[in-house]
Each structure stands twice: as C-alpha cells, then as structure tokens.
Motif scaffolding. Structure first.
Motif, short mmCIF file in Angstrom:
data_model
loop_
_atom_site.label_atom_id
_atom_site.label_comp_id
_atom_site.label_asym_id
_atom_site.label_seq_id
_atom_site.Cartn_x
_atom_site.Cartn_y
_atom_site.Cartn_z
N ASP A 1 -10.73 10.07 11.28
CA ASP A 1 -11.78 9.57 10.49
C ASP A 1 -11.65 8.58 9.35
N SER A 2 -10.33 8.11 9.29
CA SER A 2 -9.80 7.42 8.21
C SER A 2 -10.40 6.05 8.86
N ALA A 3 -10.88 5.87 9.59
CA ALA A 3 -10.91 4.29 10.01
C ALA A 3 -12.50 3.99 9.34
N ILE A 4 -13.20 4.88 9.13
CA ILE A 4 -14.79 4.38 8.05
C ILE A 4 -13.75 3.84 6.38
N SER A 5 -13.40 4.77 5.90
CA SER A 5 -12.30 4.24 3.98
C SER A 5 -11.87 3.17 4.66
N ALA A 6 -10.92 3.21 5.82
CA ALA A 6 -10.66 1.89 5.64
C ALA A 6 -11.38 -0.02 5.56
N ILE A 7 -12.35 0.80 6.46
CA ILE A 7 -13.77 -0.60 6.28
C ILE A 7 -14.30 -0.69 5.19
N LYS A 8 -14.40 0.36 4.63
CA LYS A 8 -15.26 0.62 3.55
C LYS A 8 -14.46 -0.26 2.22
N THR A 9 -12.82 0.40 2.30
CA THR A 9 -12.53 -0.12 1.65
C THR A 9 -11.97 -2.27 1.54
N LEU A 10 -11.42 -2.53 2.74
CA LEU A 10 -11.59 -3.72 3.28
C LEU A 10 -13.11 -4.85 3.00
N SER A 11 -13.78 -3.81 3.43
CA SER A 11 -14.71 -4.39 2.37
C SER A 11 -15.10 -5.15 1.64
N ALA A 12 -15.08 -4.10 0.78
CA ALA A 12 -15.71 -4.32 -0.82
C ALA A 12 -14.46 -5.28 -1.69
#
Length: 648
Positions: A441-452
């Motif tokens: 569950d945490s992977a997409i949240s981390a990717i979104k944070t990085l992408s921003a």
C-alpha cells in the motif's frame, strides 16, 4: 502399473525418462515415499548430464509436481466414483477391471497430467487444464471446460482429436467430472493489474504477502510476445545498468518501463508515446533493447526478445497492446510502418489510451472500443511529425504533439555491442522487483510524493500535462533507486529525465521556453476555433443568444470574454500571449487595443447583443480562414433559422 524398478536411477537413465524418479524424490521431501527413490536429486541431475539428458531432466523437474498432484487428485476421484486406478511410470492412467477371478488393467488415458483448474477474473467458467503427451513425446496443453463434461459426444470428439488414446473414455470423463485439483489458475485475457495482484506477460503473478497463491495463463503465445521471463543473473542486470548511468535518454527509457504499472494510481489519463528519433546507427535500437531488458529479454522479437517492429498492421498492434495492459511496450523502426495514415491513427490511439469508436460494416452495432494502459517507447529515423506529414493531407496537430512526443536522440557513448549482449542475457529482474514493491500500500504514496518534487509546474496548461508525465517517470526512477532496484546514486533519475524534458522543450520552441509557450498557445487557439465546443455563433441573427467561449466572429475579428479567451489559448499566462499579439509580431493573429488597453470597445450592435462594453478582439490575418469561419457561422445561423421557422 508402476513397479519399484520404475523409481530407480538406473531405469531412469535407460529410459531417458526421469519423471517418476524425480516425482518420488519430491514426495520423499514431504514425507516417506513408497517406493523410496534410490538417489538424491543432485545425483539424478549428475547422471542425466553424463547421459546427455539435460533437457529430459529439466522437463521432468518441471512436470514432477503435476505428476504427483495428478495421482493424488485422480486417486481421490476414483474412490468417490467407485473405481480402482493405476498409474504407469510414463503417466499412463489405467483402471482395474475384473473377469471372473482375474483382474486386468484397462487404459483410461495415454500419458496425461492434471495441471489444475482455471477460472476467469469473475470466478466463473471453470476449466480443467490437462497436459498430454503426443505420439511424438511432446507435451501439449488441453483445456476442458467443466460445462463440456456433461456433453459426452462433443467431449469425446475433442479428446480424441487432441490425441488422448483411451479404451474407456466414459471412465475418463467421470474422473474429470469429480476431480478437485488444488492448483488454481487465473485465466486472463490481459496482463497487468487484476485487483491487488499483478500478472506478468508470461503468466507469473505477483501478489501481496499473505494472499492465496495462484498461477495464471494468458491467451498470448510466446512466439507473439517474446520472452518475458528471467534470464542470466541479477549481477549481470546491475552491470548493464551501471554501464548506462550517464546516458540520460537510456535512463529515461528505463523509467518509462516502470511508468505503465503505476498509471492507474497516479492520475495520468494518457499513457503517451515516447518517440526517439535520429539518424541510423546512433543507438536508438540499442536504447530500446536495454529498456526492454527491464521486463523481459532485451532483444528483437525475431531473436526471442520483447522489442517489436512497427512493420505490422494497425489492428495487430492495437490488439497486442490491449493484451499488455499496464506494461510498457516497445516498437522499433517507425519508418517501416505501412503508411503515414496508419502511424497517425495507431500512435494517437496508443498515446490517448483508447481506440476510436467505430461501427461494424455488416450491421448497425459498434465495435468494442479497445483501451490501453501502456506507455509506448518508439524509435525511428524521422520524427513522428515528419512521418505523419509525409502525407500532405495529414496534420500532426499541436495537441497530438503533446501526446506523441518527439525526442531527438543524441547518440550513445557506451560499448553498444556489450550493452546488447548484456540486455539479451540478463533480463527480467528489475520489473519483478518493482512490481513486488507496488503490491504494498505504501509504494504508490511514496511515488506520488517523489513525483511532485521532480519538475517545476508550468504555466501553460497543455505544456504542464507533458511535465506531469516526465515527473512521474523521474519519480519511479528515484523510487527504484531508493529501494536498491537500480544501482545508481539518488538524483540520477531526476537529472536524466529533466535533461530529456528540457531538450524536448527546446526542440519545440527554440532556446527558451517562452517561444514554445507562445507557439503552442497559438496552435491551440487556431485548433479550438474549429472544435465543437468553440463553434462560432453567428451574431447578426436577431434573437441569438451568444455561446460561451467564442462569443462572436465578424469581419475577420473574433470576440472573447475572459473565460473564453483563457479556454481558447489553453494557458494560464493569457496576459503574456495577448502582449505578444499586441506587439504585432505574429504573422497570423493580431489584437485590437485602445489606448493601451488589451480589451477593445465593442461596436454598438455587438455591445447590445453581448451585454459587454469591452471584450478581447483578436484579428485574424489569414483571410481564407476568416472567410471560412464566417461561412461556417452563416450556415449554422441558416440552420437555426430554419429550425425556428419549423417550430413555429
């Protein structure tokens, strides 16, 4: 019937068949095996190699679990159906019959293995997967739907056609009807996400920890899709990645390979086509093959790899990409496409994520619209714009240029031969590790944070859409680096993607971003004048209510309110574009101003009709286009007038 000798190493070597021996060795690992094998697995492997039976041993090692499961499952089915079964060393199934005081075996099926039961994503249409041995000793698959087991005649014909040799087909059908295989197989029409699990193109499933273990099968032959398995070593894959660390365009292509699996969760509606173009022998194909090694064999399809050629029909390309949902696909040598029209249609469909709605020629129904969730890496000697506009009737519009991105290839500074060898030898490791992280569950949240945080927001709306895609590409790269999937220092992915993105901006608009913004805004402006939501509403017709957006077109002048002007230009920087028009530097458009004000006073007639004193007044310097707009407006007004008269 099998005997103790069937499970000895000597017998296996003599027959060049190691299946019953390995099956017994695997049973012994779970508990006492009767009969007990007389060697270990390593001893059997060594003997097979010495006898030149490496392939036979490898095949038996794969089939042994199914051999054991078939005996367990069908023995249980026989008990419940009142039969007594026997199994020969080669997989032949027999049933015991009696005549008087004598008993004798009757062959129920030639060598056959029950691999499992398959079901669809909706958990319906269950089917048994059999693996049967042909007369030429080749194992092949046969699917039998549970529903077919009630139609004896049809099923008997299917079984015989498949090559199963049987003396009592009724018993075989009975056994299959009550068999309950423990191995469950997910039947997929597409690869990619299926709930919380991810299906790789070769049928492997990556599931969250603790979930029920299942395998999958896809209706895609390897000859059509290439090798999406794992090859070589993880260290070999790392060696290749370290070779290309300083190659910005290769690093970006690797990021695009990680992009497709996250598309459904990061808010990108358009997968995009990333077209690397440049002169031949610069390394474009090598870049594509290195990227391909992330998910499968980094070679061309004709060599067993996963990089395909544009030399195919549009229908075949669309069908293939549709099956490869959530996987980035690679198409090489765009110059081989059948026609500019095909390239335009296919590339636009893939970039947008869906095909156009179309009717069937033989009736009034619509063909199903294919949807895609796959980014596409494309290569070719010419940019997409040049390929399309080679046909003078076609136009690569500004909006399309933001979906099918022309990325000028700069060449490679690495040992191309060695890179290709590594890509074709050590492959498939990186995507599997990436997907294994994504199911948490945490992977997409981390990717979104990085992408921003990867690339700054652009003022131009249309321009910002491209920036968002590149930001996510950089984000997945940095996530892969942080989790040791890629052996690069932090910031490598961001720096590479930023360089490619800035190069794309420069190619689009010269040395600075401002000319690009202006040109894109004006192209967007010209395009919207002919789109349905911006149709000109003719204002010389009494009683006409002005439309939103474009409010009036009269005598080569186009009138907009604030909202309409912003929509037509497609940018937040409306003032910058209007200042440019005011300067008189544009050959196509001007702006009518008064005393330095960007809005002009309306003539009395329009003032009354529109309810405004001042509006933006864009001057169309293209007389032919202005005339076309007014003619279109006149036709629309006439149609409205006719409709009003009919209503009265």
């Amino acid at each position: 019937m099998t005997t103790d000798d069937d499970y000895t190493l000597t017998t296996a070597v003599e027959r060049h068949n190691y299946l019953p021996l390995i099956a017994a060795i695997e049973r012994q690992a779970e508990g006492p095996s009767i009969p007990a094998p007389d060697c270990s697995l390593e001893e059997a492997r060594a003997a097979a190699i010495a006898a030149g039976d490496q392939d036979e041993f490898a095949e038996a090692k794969i089939l042994a679990p199914a051999f054991n499961e078939t005996q367990r499952c069908l023995t249980d089915a026989a008990v419940r159906s009142g039969q007594t079964l026997g199994f020969d060393w080669d997989g032949t199934i027999t049933v015991v019959r009696s005549k008087g005081k004598s008993t004798f075996p009757v062959q129920v099926a030639s060598p056959l293995l029950l691999m499992g039961v398959g079901y669809t994503e909706n958990h319906d249409d269950p089917r048994l997967l059999l693996k049967l041995q042909t007369d030429t000793k080749v194992w092949k698959d046969l699917w039998i739907a549970r529903s077919e087991l009630v139609n004896g005649g049809t099923l008997q014909a299917k079984i015989k056609k498949a090559g199963i040799r049987t003396s009592d087909i009724a018993v075989l059908i009975t056994l299959l009807s009550v068999a309950e295989p423990r191995n469950h197989i997910l039947l997929m029409s597409q690869a990619g996400w299926n709930g919380d699990t991810f299906v790789l193109p070769n049928g492997e499933i990556v599931s969250p920890p603790g979930s029920t273990s299942v395998s999958a099968t896809l209706d895609i032959a390897q000859s059509e899709s290439g090798d999406y398995g794992v090859g070589g070593t993880r260290d070999g894959a790392n060696e290749l990645m370290l070779m290309v660390e300083q190659e910005a365009q290769v690093v970006t292509a690797i990021g695009i390979m990680f992009l497709s699996p996250v598309l459904k969760d990061v808010g990108l509606a358009e997968p995009g086509v990333y077209h690397f173009f440049g002169a031949s022998s610069e390394g474009k194909t090598t870049t594509a093959l290195i990227a391909a090694s992330v998910s499968g064999k980094g070679a061309e399809l004709k060599n067993g790899g996963t990089a395909r050629s544009w030399n195919s029909t549009g229908y075949a390309i669309e069908q293939f990409v549709h099956k490869f949902k959530d996987h980035t696909v690679i198409y090489d040598e765009a110059q081989l496409i059948s026609s500019p029209n095909d390239f335009q249609r296919i590339s636009y469909s893939l970039a947008n994520g869906s095909t156009k709605a179309a009717g069937n020629g033989y009736d009034s129904t619509l063909r199903p619209t294919q949807t895609f969730r796959s980014a596409v890496i494309s290569t070719g000697e010419a940019p997409a714009k040049a390929i399309i506009e080679a046909d003078s009737k076609l136009k690569h519009t500004a909006g399309s240029e933001l979906r099918v991105l022309d990325l000028h290839f700069e060449g490679l500074k690495i040992d191309v031969g060695k890179a290709r060898e590594l890509a074709a030898t050590h492959y498939g490791w990186l995507l599997r590790e990436f997907i294994a992280l994504l199911v948490s569950d945490s992977a997409i949240s981390a990717i979104k944070t990085l992408s921003a945080t990867m690339l700054p927001v652009e003022d131009l709306n249309q321009f910002d859409r491209v920036r968002m895609r590149f930001s996510v590409i950089a984000g997945v790269l940095e996530y892969a680096i942080a989790n040791k999937i890629l052996p690069w220092p932090a910031g490598t992915g961001q720096a590479a993607v930023k360089r490619v993105y800035e190069s794309w901006k420069t190619d689009r608009g010269g040395a600075s971003a401002l000319p690009y913004e202006l040109r894109t805004a004006l192209e967007h402006f010209a395009q919207t004048l002919f789109s349905e939501q911006h149709r000109v509403h003719y204002l010389n017709l009494a009683g006409t209510t002005p439309q939103r957006r474009l409010c009036a077109a009269k005598s080569g002048r186009l009138y907009f309110d604030d909202k309409g002007m912003a929509e037509a230009l497609g940018t937040k920087n409306v003032r910058g574009v209007l200042d440019y028009l005011k300067s008189g530097k544009s050959e196509d458009w001007g702006l009518e101003c008064e005393n330095g004000r960007l809005k002009a006073k309306l003539p009395g007639e329009l003032k009354v009709r529109l309810g405004h004193t001042r509006m933006y007044c864009v001057i169309d310097k293209n007389e032919e286009r202005a005339r076309h707009l007014e003619e279109e407006a006149a036709k629309r007004a006439f149609a409205e007038q006719q409709a009003a008269a009919a209503a009265e």
